[in-house]
Design a protein around this motif. Structure first.
Motif, mmCIF file in Angstrom:
data_model
loop_
_atom_site.group_PDB
_atom_site.id
_atom_site.type_symbol
_atom_site.label_atom_id
_atom_site.label_comp_id
_atom_site.label_asym_id
_atom_site.label_seq_id
_atom_site.Cartn_x
_atom_site.Cartn_y
_atom_site.Cartn_z
ATOM 1 N N LEU A 89 -58.461 -35.886 62.128
ATOM 2 C CA LEU A 89 -59.489 -34.959 61.655
ATOM 3 C C LEU A 89 -59.907 -34.072 62.819
ATOM 4 C CD1 LEU A 89 -61.732 -37.396 59.576
ATOM 5 C CD2 LEU A 89 -59.869 -35.931 58.761
ATOM 6 N N LYS A 111 -54.888 -29.522 56.091
ATOM 7 C CA LYS A 111 -55.740 -29.156 54.958
ATOM 8 C C LYS A 111 -57.178 -29.039 55.424
ATOM 9 C CE LYS A 111 -54.379 -32.844 52.691
ATOM 10 N NZ LYS A 111 -54.325 -33.895 51.691
ATOM 11 N N ILE A 113 -60.650 -30.033 54.534
ATOM 12 C CA ILE A 113 -61.210 -31.038 53.624
ATOM 13 C C ILE A 113 -62.722 -30.942 53.513
ATOM 14 C CG2 ILE A 113 -59.285 -32.641 53.902
ATOM 15 C CD1 ILE A 113 -61.170 -34.302 55.757
ATOM 16 N N ALA A 114 -63.341 -30.156 54.395
ATOM 17 C CA ALA A 114 -64.790 -29.944 54.307
ATOM 18 C C ALA A 114 -65.110 -28.586 54.920
ATOM 19 C CB ALA A 114 -65.553 -31.041 55.038
ATOM 20 N N GLU A 123 -57.654 -31.788 58.147
ATOM 21 C CA GLU A 123 -56.988 -33.087 58.116
ATOM 22 C C GLU A 123 -55.494 -32.870 58.269
ATOM 23 O OE1 GLU A 123 -55.354 -35.979 54.714
ATOM 24 O OE2 GLU A 123 -57.458 -35.455 54.488
#
Length: 166
Positions: A89, A111, A113-114, A123
């Motif tokens: 992360l 990706k 992710i947040a 991620e």
């Protein structure tokens, strides 16, 4: 020196992880990565340990681990004998997002992710070399935080936990 993955099949008892890791400490062997998780069998857990050492030493480690009360089975594989991944992360400030960073994210199959007002979290799943490569690139984008899991692995050979707990 080679990289090995040691699998430990155990019941989840308090202190089991400490009893296993002390074996490495006493032998002066560094644990490169460690992951503990449930298995598909209720009440049975698996510990995955990544080490870089000689085969003679990994054999000694596995034999010593198997002597620990509550360990059902311990065994090892070289990298070629396992399928493995790690997850990483990366937290990056929103102010650094631009077309260049988007291209890097896509090239590495990462990706988002947040997305928060001040940062985004990416991620990436892959081998350590892949997650490390992206880490080095993202340092140039004001990387705020980084975390990488230990190795999650399964053996390529057709042996299951059931074979060990019978």
């Amino acid at each position: 020196m080679k990289r090995y993955t040691i699998f430990v099949i155990t019941e989840n008892f308090i202190g089991i992880l400490n009893r296993i890791t002390i074996i490495f400490t006493r032998r002066g062997i560094n644990i490169d990565a460690l992951t503990a998780s449930e298995s598909r069998v209720d009440g049975i857990h698996r510990i995955t340990i990544e080490v870089t050492t000689s085969e003679d030493m990994v054999i000694q480690l596995v034999n010593q681990i198997e002597k620990v009360i509550d360990v059902i089975k311990a065994f090892y594989h070289e990298d070629e004998g396992v399928v493995y991944q790690e997850i990483a992360l990366y937290k990056i400030p929103v102010t650094r997002l631009d077309g260049g960073l988007e291209k890097i994210i896509r090239q590495h199959n990462a990706k988002i992710i947040a997305a928060e007002p001040q940062f985004v979290v990416l991620e990436l799943s892959g081998h350590k070399e892949q997650t490390q490569e992206l880490l080095e690139i993202l340092k140039g984008y004001g990387l705020l935080e980084f975390a990488r899991s230990g190795r999650v692995a399964v053996a390529k050979r057709m042996v299951t936990i059931d074979d060990y707990i019978k």
